[in-house]
Design a protein around this motif. Structure first.
Motif, PDB file in Angstrom:
ATOM      1  N   GLY A 118       0.817  -1.205   0.000  1.00  0.00           N
ATOM      2  CA  GLY A 118       0.000   0.000   0.000  1.00  0.00           C
ATOM      3  C   GLY A 118       0.848   1.251   0.000  1.00  0.00           C
ATOM      4  N   VAL A 119       0.233   2.335  -0.439  1.00  0.00           N
ATOM      5  CA  VAL A 119       0.883   3.647  -0.466  1.00  0.00           C
ATOM      6  C   VAL A 119       0.230   4.516   0.602  1.00  0.00           C
ATOM      7  CG1 VAL A 119       1.299   5.713  -1.837  1.00  0.00           C
ATOM      8  CG2 VAL A 119       1.446   3.458  -2.908  1.00  0.00           C
ATOM      9  N   ALA A 120       1.034   5.108   1.448  1.00  0.00           N
ATOM     10  CA  ALA A 120       0.506   5.910   2.555  1.00  0.00           C
ATOM     11  C   ALA A 120      -0.036   7.247   2.057  1.00  0.00           C
ATOM     12  CB  ALA A 120       1.604   6.150   3.586  1.00  0.00           C
ATOM     13  N   PRO A 121      -0.972   7.844   2.788  1.00  0.00           N
ATOM     14  CA  PRO A 121      -1.480   9.173   2.432  1.00  0.00           C
ATOM     15  C   PRO A 121      -0.343  10.171   2.311  1.00  0.00           C
ATOM     16  CG  PRO A 121      -2.830   8.222   4.160  1.00  0.00           C
ATOM     17  CD  PRO A 121      -1.649   7.311   4.000  1.00  0.00           C
ATOM     18  N   GLY A 122      -0.448  11.023   1.309  1.00  0.00           N
ATOM     19  CA  GLY A 122       0.582  12.027   1.087  1.00  0.00           C
ATOM     20  C   GLY A 122       1.631  11.604   0.093  1.00  0.00           C
ATOM     21  N   ASP A 128      -3.851   3.773  -7.403  1.00  0.00           N
ATOM     22  CA  ASP A 128      -3.366   2.500  -7.935  1.00  0.00           C
ATOM     23  C   ASP A 128      -2.425   1.802  -6.963  1.00  0.00           C
ATOM     24  OD1 ASP A 128      -4.826   2.840 -10.233  1.00  0.00           O
ATOM     25  OD2 ASP A 128      -3.150   3.583 -11.437  1.00  0.00           O
ATOM     26  N   GLY A 129      -1.696   2.589  -6.176  1.00  0.00           N
ATOM     27  CA  GLY A 129      -0.760   2.011  -5.224  1.00  0.00           C
ATOM     28  C   GLY A 129      -1.425   1.281  -4.080  1.00  0.00           C
ATOM     29  N   ASN A 130      -2.723   1.516  -3.894  1.00  0.00           N
ATOM     30  CA  ASN A 130      -3.503   0.774  -2.913  1.00  0.00           C
ATOM     31  C   ASN A 130      -4.551  -0.119  -3.577  1.00  0.00           C
ATOM     32  OD1 ASN A 130      -2.660   1.742  -0.144  1.00  0.00           O
ATOM     33  ND2 ASN A 130      -3.079   3.698  -1.121  1.00  0.00           N
ATOM     34  N   GLY A 131      -5.109   0.360  -4.683  1.00  0.00           N
ATOM     35  CA  GLY A 131      -6.195  -0.380  -5.318  1.00  0.00           C
ATOM     36  C   GLY A 131      -5.761  -1.367  -6.379  1.00  0.00           C
ATOM     37  N   ALA A 132      -5.240  -0.865  -7.490  1.00  0.00           N
ATOM     38  CA  ALA A 132      -4.930  -1.727  -8.633  1.00  0.00           C
ATOM     39  C   ALA A 132      -3.933  -2.821  -8.280  1.00  0.00           C
ATOM     40  CB  ALA A 132      -4.398  -0.876  -9.791  1.00  0.00           C
ATOM     41  N   VAL A 133      -2.922  -2.488  -7.504  1.00  0.00           N
ATOM     42  CA  VAL A 133      -1.904  -3.493  -7.173  1.00  0.00           C
ATOM     43  C   VAL A 133      -2.489  -4.618  -6.322  1.00  0.00           C
ATOM     44  CG1 VAL A 133      -1.088  -2.210  -5.139  1.00  0.00           C
ATOM     45  CG2 VAL A 133       0.422  -3.863  -6.262  1.00  0.00           C
ATOM     46  N   ASN A 134      -3.356  -4.277  -5.387  1.00  0.00           N
ATOM     47  CA  ASN A 134      -3.954  -5.313  -4.558  1.00  0.00           C
ATOM     48  C   ASN A 134      -5.044  -6.085  -5.295  1.00  0.00           C
ATOM     49  OD1 ASN A 134      -2.767  -5.404  -1.781  1.00  0.00           O
ATOM     50  ND2 ASN A 134      -3.117  -3.203  -1.952  1.00  0.00           N
ATOM     51  N   ALA A 168      -8.916  11.212  -0.613  1.00  0.00           N
ATOM     52  CA  ALA A 168      -9.930  10.521  -1.409  1.00  0.00           C
ATOM     53  C   ALA A 168      -9.345   9.350  -2.192  1.00  0.00           C
ATOM     54  CB  ALA A 168     -10.598  11.510  -2.363  1.00  0.00           C
ATOM     55  N   ASP A 169      -8.219   9.537  -2.865  1.00  0.00           N
ATOM     56  CA  ASP A 169      -7.632   8.460  -3.664  1.00  0.00           C
ATOM     57  C   ASP A 169      -7.154   7.305  -2.784  1.00  0.00           C
ATOM     58  OD1 ASP A 169      -8.145   9.724  -6.025  1.00  0.00           O
ATOM     59  OD2 ASP A 169      -6.081  10.352  -6.410  1.00  0.00           O
ATOM     60  N   TYR A 170      -6.610   7.637  -1.636  1.00  0.00           N
ATOM     61  CA  TYR A 170      -6.163   6.606  -0.692  1.00  0.00           C
ATOM     62  C   TYR A 170      -7.344   5.732  -0.276  1.00  0.00           C
ATOM     63  CZ  TYR A 170      -4.474   4.674   3.769  1.00  0.00           C
ATOM     64  OH  TYR A 170      -4.138   3.847   4.818  1.00  0.00           O
ATOM     65  N   VAL A 171      -8.432   6.362   0.115  1.00  0.00           N
ATOM     66  CA  VAL A 171      -9.612   5.632   0.561  1.00  0.00           C
ATOM     67  C   VAL A 171     -10.235   4.840  -0.588  1.00  0.00           C
ATOM     68  CG1 VAL A 171     -11.961   5.906   1.440  1.00  0.00           C
ATOM     69  CG2 VAL A 171     -10.085   7.191   2.477  1.00  0.00           C
ATOM     70  N   LYS A 172     -10.308   5.446  -1.768  1.00  0.00           N
ATOM     71  CA  LYS A 172     -10.851   4.728  -2.928  1.00  0.00           C
ATOM     72  C   LYS A 172     -10.010   3.503  -3.265  1.00  0.00           C
ATOM     73  CE  LYS A 172     -12.982   8.765  -5.149  1.00  0.00           C
ATOM     74  NZ  LYS A 172     -12.876   9.713  -6.288  1.00  0.00           N
ATOM     75  N   LYS A 174      -8.133   1.715  -1.199  1.00  0.00           N
ATOM     76  CA  LYS A 174      -8.369   0.685  -0.190  1.00  0.00           C
ATOM     77  C   LYS A 174      -9.705  -0.022  -0.439  1.00  0.00           C
ATOM     78  CE  LYS A 174      -4.784   1.056   2.634  1.00  0.00           C
ATOM     79  NZ  LYS A 174      -3.864  -0.071   2.912  1.00  0.00           N
ATOM     80  N   ALA A 175     -10.720   0.744  -0.812  1.00  0.00           N
ATOM     81  CA  ALA A 175     -12.036   0.157  -1.087  1.00  0.00           C
ATOM     82  C   ALA A 175     -11.975  -0.760  -2.310  1.00  0.00           C
ATOM     83  CB  ALA A 175     -13.059   1.265  -1.309  1.00  0.00           C
ATOM     84  N   GLN A 176     -11.232  -0.355  -3.321  1.00  0.00           N
ATOM     85  CA  GLN A 176     -11.057  -1.180  -4.512  1.00  0.00           C
ATOM     86  C   GLN A 176     -10.381  -2.503  -4.165  1.00  0.00           C
ATOM     87  OE1 GLN A 176      -8.937   0.818  -7.674  1.00  0.00           O
ATOM     88  NE2 GLN A 176      -8.621  -1.063  -8.843  1.00  0.00           N
ATOM     89  N   ALA A 177      -9.373  -2.421  -3.313  1.00  0.00           N
ATOM     90  CA  ALA A 177      -8.663  -3.631  -2.895  1.00  0.00           C
ATOM     91  C   ALA A 177      -9.582  -4.565  -2.110  1.00  0.00           C
ATOM     92  CB  ALA A 177      -7.445  -3.252  -2.061  1.00  0.00           C
ATOM     93  N   GLU A 178     -10.345  -4.005  -1.180  1.00  0.00           N
ATOM     94  CA  GLU A 178     -11.263  -4.826  -0.399  1.00  0.00           C
ATOM     95  C   GLU A 178     -12.294  -5.502  -1.296  1.00  0.00           C
ATOM     96  OE1 GLU A 178     -13.097  -3.283   3.044  1.00  0.00           O
ATOM     97  OE2 GLU A 178     -11.262  -2.418   3.897  1.00  0.00           O
ATOM     98  N   ALA A 179     -12.777  -4.779  -2.292  1.00  0.00           N
ATOM     99  CA  ALA A 179     -13.757  -5.351  -3.222  1.00  0.00           C
ATOM    100  C   ALA A 179     -13.156  -6.532  -3.980  1.00  0.00           C
ATOM    101  CB  ALA A 179     -14.245  -4.283  -4.192  1.00  0.00           C
ATOM    102  N   ALA A 180     -11.889  -6.425  -4.350  1.00  0.00           N
ATOM    103  CA  ALA A 180     -11.217  -7.519  -5.068  1.00  0.00           C
ATOM    104  C   ALA A 180     -11.060  -8.746  -4.175  1.00  0.00           C
ATOM    105  CB  ALA A 180      -9.858  -7.050  -5.571  1.00  0.00           C
ATOM    106  N   VAL A 181     -10.747  -8.508  -2.901  1.00  0.00           N
ATOM    107  CA  VAL A 181     -10.644  -9.619  -1.952  1.00  0.00           C
ATOM    108  C   VAL A 181     -11.988 -10.328  -1.819  1.00  0.00           C
ATOM    109  CG1 VAL A 181     -10.237 -10.238   0.463  1.00  0.00           C
ATOM    110  CG2 VAL A 181      -8.757  -8.564  -0.654  1.00  0.00           C
TER     111      VAL A 181
END
Length: 244
Positions: A118-122, A128-134, A168-172, A174-181
């Protein structure tokens, strides 16, 4: 002027508090567990993606002390990973970029995959660093017939609170990753862990108001429980995580 300055200070404080600390900044939280000679788990190995990071090293360490065959995956070289993981003689290190490299071989024969990526806020590329990769990790794990998947997400106190507006992008992501799981594994064969700020063995900035920090060793215990099939579903926030 005062409101603008106060908002700026709040943003800076929250961003800093959500930064994942490094192993250099914090002492290891697992402690001095007895080392058990590693043995191939009944279902195979456990792959820790992001295994050289702050949380990943704790997880790899704890799995190794329990006699589980561990494979740590990171963009770092195998030698660099070995310098960060305790009991490195019991862990195999693989240098891969989970966002673009083929994961099929490293996932083959695994009983579980734990993603600490994951990519930290800031930081750059939070979506993509939290969503697409996961999402890619979850899809690859399912394709490789890995039995279980554990994902380190973020507490709903942040994702449904100020973080939703501030990051917003960080949270989105994470949500994308959770949906994939959930799409690949459902709730019965996966565990989503949602800590807020993860603390370790040294001083750090205070967490955002109303978001108690979670000790890194508690996150590691929860992740290991998920990988070994002892816990499934969602653990949201400090109270649920530290109970494991």
């Amino acid at each position: 002027m005062y409101k603008t300055a106060a908002l700026t200070a709040c943003l800076a404080s929250l961003a800093a508090a959500l930064q994942v600390p490094t192993r250099r900044q914090f002492g290891i939280g697992v402690g001095t567990a007895a080392v058990v000679p590693p043995a191939l788990a009944a279902g195979g190995k456990v792959v820790v993606v992001g295994g050289a990071g702050f949380v990943g090293t704790e997880i790899s360490h704890l799995l190794a002390t329990q006699g589980v065959k561990v494979v740590s995956v990171s963009r770092r070289s195998a030698a660099a990973q070995a310098q960060k993981v305790q009991y490195e003689q019991f862990v195999d290190f693989v240098s891969l970029d989970a966002s673009k490299d083929d994961l099929s071989n490293v996932f083959k024969g695994a009983s579980a995959v734990i993603s600490c990526v994951g990519v930290a806020p800031g930081q750059k590329n939070q979506l993509d660093g939290n969503g697409a990769v996961n999402e890619r990790i979850a899809d690859a794990a399912k394709k490789a017939k890995v039995g279980r998947l554990v994902y380190i997400s973020v507490a709903s106190a942040i994702s449904e609170g100020t973080g939703k507006l501030l990051f917003a992008d960080y949270v989105k992501g994470k949500a994308q990753a959770e949906a994939a799981v959930q799409r690949n594994y459902g709730g019965g064969s996966s565990l989503i862990i949602r800590p807020g700020v993860i603390s370790g063995g040294g001083p750090g900035l205070p967490p955002p108001p109303g978001v108690p920090p979670v000790p890194v060793d508690a996150v590691a215990r929860a992740a290991v429980a998920g990988a070994l099939g002892k816990k499934s579903g969602v653990l949201d926030g400090r109270d649920e995580i530290v109970r494991i």
